[in-house]
Design an enzyme around this catalytic site. Structure first.
Site, PDB file in Angstrom:
ATOM      1  N   ARG A  24      20.282  27.463 -18.283  1.00 32.81           N
ATOM      2  CA  ARG A  24      21.746  27.296 -18.221  1.00 32.81           C
ATOM      3  C   ARG A  24      22.319  26.951 -19.603  1.00 32.81           C
ATOM      4  O   ARG A  24      21.652  26.320 -20.423  1.00 32.81           O
ATOM      5  CB  ARG A  24      22.093  26.219 -17.180  1.00 32.81           C
ATOM      6  CG  ARG A  24      21.708  26.679 -15.786  1.00 32.81           C
ATOM      7  CD  ARG A  24      21.985  25.647 -14.738  1.00 32.81           C
ATOM      8  NE  ARG A  24      23.400  25.402 -14.558  1.00 32.81           N
ATOM      9  CZ  ARG A  24      23.879  24.476 -13.728  1.00 32.81           C
ATOM     10  NH1 ARG A  24      23.043  23.715 -13.040  1.00 32.81           N
ATOM     11  NH2 ARG A  24      25.171  24.322 -13.584  1.00 32.81           N
TER      12      ARG A  24
ATOM     13  N   ASP B 252      32.152  24.587  -6.361  1.00 31.75           N
ATOM     14  CA  ASP B 252      30.856  24.522  -5.677  1.00 31.75           C
ATOM     15  C   ASP B 252      30.931  25.012  -4.233  1.00 31.75           C
ATOM     16  O   ASP B 252      29.904  25.235  -3.590  1.00 31.75           O
ATOM     17  CB  ASP B 252      30.312  23.088  -5.693  1.00 31.75           C
ATOM     18  CG  ASP B 252      29.904  22.653  -7.092  1.00 31.75           C
ATOM     19  OD1 ASP B 252      29.748  23.526  -7.975  1.00 31.75           O
ATOM     20  OD2 ASP B 252      29.740  21.442  -7.316  1.00 31.75           O
TER      21      ASP B 252
ATOM     22  N   LYS C  18      25.977  28.656 -12.788  1.00 31.47           N
ATOM     23  CA  LYS C  18      25.555  27.570 -11.896  1.00 31.47           C
ATOM     24  C   LYS C  18      24.030  27.670 -11.700  1.00 31.47           C
ATOM     25  O   LYS C  18      23.358  28.331 -12.471  1.00 31.47           O
ATOM     26  CB  LYS C  18      26.327  27.646 -10.575  1.00 31.47           C
ATOM     27  CG  LYS C  18      27.832  27.422 -10.746  1.00 31.47           C
ATOM     28  CD  LYS C  18      28.118  26.025 -11.294  1.00 31.47           C
ATOM     29  CE  LYS C  18      29.587  25.781 -11.543  1.00 31.47           C
ATOM     30  NZ  LYS C  18      29.844  24.524 -12.238  1.00 31.47           N
TER      31      LYS C  18
ATOM     32  N   ARG D  65      23.007  25.557  -2.784  1.00 35.41           N
ATOM     33  CA  ARG D  65      24.282  25.917  -2.139  1.00 35.41           C
ATOM     34  C   ARG D  65      24.203  27.304  -1.491  1.00 35.41           C
ATOM     35  O   ARG D  65      24.914  27.578  -0.526  1.00 35.41           O
ATOM     36  CB  ARG D  65      25.438  25.821  -3.135  1.00 35.41           C
ATOM     37  CG  ARG D  65      25.566  24.407  -3.697  1.00 35.41           C
ATOM     38  CD  ARG D  65      26.963  23.963  -3.983  1.00 35.41           C
ATOM     39  NE  ARG D  65      26.940  22.643  -4.598  1.00 35.41           N
ATOM     40  CZ  ARG D  65      26.897  21.490  -3.929  1.00 35.41           C
ATOM     41  NH1 ARG D  65      26.872  21.476  -2.622  1.00 35.41           N
ATOM     42  NH2 ARG D  65      26.865  20.332  -4.576  1.00 35.41           N
TER      43      ARG D  65
HETATM   44  C1  S3P Z   1      29.822  18.496 -11.638  1.00 42.16           C
HETATM   45  C2  S3P Z   1      30.695  19.391 -12.174  1.00 42.16           C
HETATM   46  C3  S3P Z   1      30.733  20.823 -11.834  1.00 42.16           C
HETATM   47  C4  S3P Z   1      29.954  21.115 -10.555  1.00 42.16           C
HETATM   48  C5  S3P Z   1      28.640  20.399 -10.506  1.00 42.16           C
HETATM   49  C6  S3P Z   1      28.838  18.902 -10.611  1.00 42.16           C
HETATM   50  C7  S3P Z   1      29.891  17.083 -12.068  1.00 42.16           C
HETATM   51  O1  S3P Z   1      30.169  21.555 -12.879  1.00 42.16           O
HETATM   52  O2  S3P Z   1      29.766  22.507 -10.404  1.00 42.16           O
HETATM   53  O3  S3P Z   1      27.972  20.685  -9.283  1.00 42.16           O
HETATM   54  O4  S3P Z   1      29.337  16.206 -11.373  1.00 42.16           O
HETATM   55  O5  S3P Z   1      30.508  16.817 -13.102  1.00 42.16           O
HETATM   56  P1  S3P Z   1      31.073  21.991 -14.147  1.00 42.16           P
HETATM   57  O6  S3P Z   1      31.698  20.770 -14.599  1.00 42.16           O
HETATM   58  O7  S3P Z   1      30.179  22.538 -15.189  1.00 42.16           O
HETATM   59  O8  S3P Z   1      32.024  23.016 -13.596  1.00 42.16           O
END
Ligand code: S3P
Length: 441
Positions: free
Chosen positions: A119, A329, A356, A402
């Site tokens: 990632r 999500d 993701k 998910r």
């Molecule tokens: C999260 C932020 C989101 C989300 C992840 C949890 C967090 O990601 O998709 O499951 O706890 O800050 P991004 O901030 O990269 O969009």
């Protein structure tokens, strides 16, 4: 896991504690002074990885199921970890902890599983480097493993190209250790748990959303409005008592099940409905879903409610703009709802799905196609022509929690049997996911 269709899901359930908030309790509690007591903590693999990382840096953390006691050692109390910090599948652990590690007087290395290590980390390396941090990608591919050595941090005014709470939180946490003010602006407001919780811990932090009167309104109309958060270093953070609300991202599967499965009525109690997370509720209403929020209240600075859903005939909608970060999500399970809804659903402005745990534009559209749905991927989302029966199929989760949970809901309304490969990956965020159904049969 093999699943077949069902009808009549009825009852009252709770879902586990919020994943984003659980991570932050451990991180902020570790760098606060004194005890932080957490109840309804999510003991999923991702949050356990965060606990493990801070234990390796000398923090005593007592965890028993959903209760956690963190013996914080103050902003400068972390100790050098002798081994690589293993972050597993967790992007939140990796990106948030990097902000803290950038401000420490010792070196550290972070590494995760194959998904995590592929990632993108440039999005945090770039602003941290601008702040004076020394952070590099060990394999020089802008991914983890990451190597961080001591640097002298100074505040920056950073305009993030993406609305990402992980990026924003990383920079704000580094700001705790930087000289001067650190400001992050994002193109639309991402989840704001870091801002809310750091304030409770005593940080000097402020946030502002465009020219809106209140940040409690997040909708497609404010899509052109930027969100800004600023932090200045403080002497100390103070341990807190935190009751984690139920995770709306976990509730989402039961909201979808309640709407889609015939003859159902489900009450999901104690769900966090922070507007920066609750876009799915709006989408359910837009699709014609029978959904109501009951007993709305505020717990520890976070809005909480019980959610009542009943079987509904859904219709297609368009989901785009500023609402996307508030339901990012939930898109896999929203796509399943769209497949069952009459007409076309278009999802746009969601290119973040590609980075993701899997490329969720691909994993969602491939698996929906396998179930006989007419769906096409686009550069920043997908177009789903719904309203035709789904067929049981073999679901390739690619170990994405998910995807496993969203397609388990699809299985409940599909003809024939659906096989969810590697369904154990639900452990990442919801180890008791399949048990919760027992309360509804
Ligand atoms: C999260 C932020 C989101 C989300 C992840 C949890 C967090 O990601 O998709 O499951 O706890 O800050 P991004 O901030 O990269 O969009």
């Amino acid at each position: 896991m093999e699943l077949t269709n069902i009808s009549g899901l009825r009852g009252e359930i709770t879902v586990p504690g919020d994943k984003s908030i659980s991570h932050r309790c451990v991180m902020f509690g570790s760098i606060a002074s004194g005890l932080t007591e957490v109840t309804n903590f999510l003991p999923g693999a991702d949050c356990l990885a965060t606990i493990d990382c801070f234990r390796r840096m000398g923090i005593e953390i007592e965890q028993s199921e959903t209760s956690v006691l963190i013996h914080g050692r103050g902003l400068h109390g972390l100790r050098s970890p002798s081994l690589t910090l293993e972050v597993g599948n967790s992007g939140t652990t990796t990106r948030l902890i990097s902000g803290i590690l950038a401000g420490q007087p010792f070196e550290s290395k972070l590494s995760g599983d194959d998904s995590l290590n592929s990632r993108p980390m440039r999005r945090i390396m770039e602003p941290l480097t601008q702040m004076g941090a020394n952070i590099s990608s060990v394999l020089r591919n802008d991914c983890a493993p990451l190597y961080i050595t001591p640097g002298h941090l100074h505040g920056i005014d950073y305009s993030s190209p993406v609305a990402s709470a992980q990026v924003k939180s990383c920079i704000l946490l580094a700001g705790l250790y930087a000289e001067g003010t650190t400001t992050v602006t994002e193109p639309s407001l991402s989840r704001n748990h870091t801002e809310l919780m750091l304030k409770e811990f005593g940080a000097d932090i402020r946030s502002f959303v465009g020219n809106m009167k209140s940040s409690a309104h997040v909708s497609a109309e404010n899509e052109k409005i930027c969100a800004t958060a600023s932090i200045r270093p403080c002497k100390e953070l103070y341990g807190q008592k935190i009751m984690v609300p139920g995770d709306i991202s976990s509730a989402a599967y039961f909201i979808a099940a309640g709407l889609l499965v015939p003859d159902s009525e489900i009450l999901i109690q104690n769900v966090g409905v922070n507007p920066t997370r609750a876009g799915m509720l709006q989408v359910c209403k837009d699709m014609g879903g029978d959904i109501a929020l009951l007993n709305e209240r505020c717990v520890g600075g976070e809005p909480v409610a019980d959610i009542l859903v009943r079987t509904s005939q859904l219709h297609g909608t368009t989901i785009e703009g500023g609402i996307i970060p508030t339901l990012i999500d939930e898109i896999p399970v929203i796509a399943v709802m769209a497949a069952m809804a009459d007409g076309t659903t278009t999802i746009k402005d969601a290119a973040e799905l590609k980075v993701k745990e899997t490329d969720r534009i691909e994993t969602v559209t491939d698996n929906l196609n396998a179930m006989g749905c007419d769906v096409a991927p686009t550069e920043d989302g997908m177009v789903i022509h719904g309203g035709h029966p789904l067929q049981g199929a073999t679901i390739h989760t690619l170990l994405d929690h998910r995807i496993a949970m969203a397609f388990s809901i699809a299985a409940l309304v599909a003809e024939g049997t659906t096989k969810i490969l590697d369904s154990h990956c639900v452990d990442v965020s919801y180890p008791t996911f399949y048990d919760t159904f027992e309360g509804l049969l």
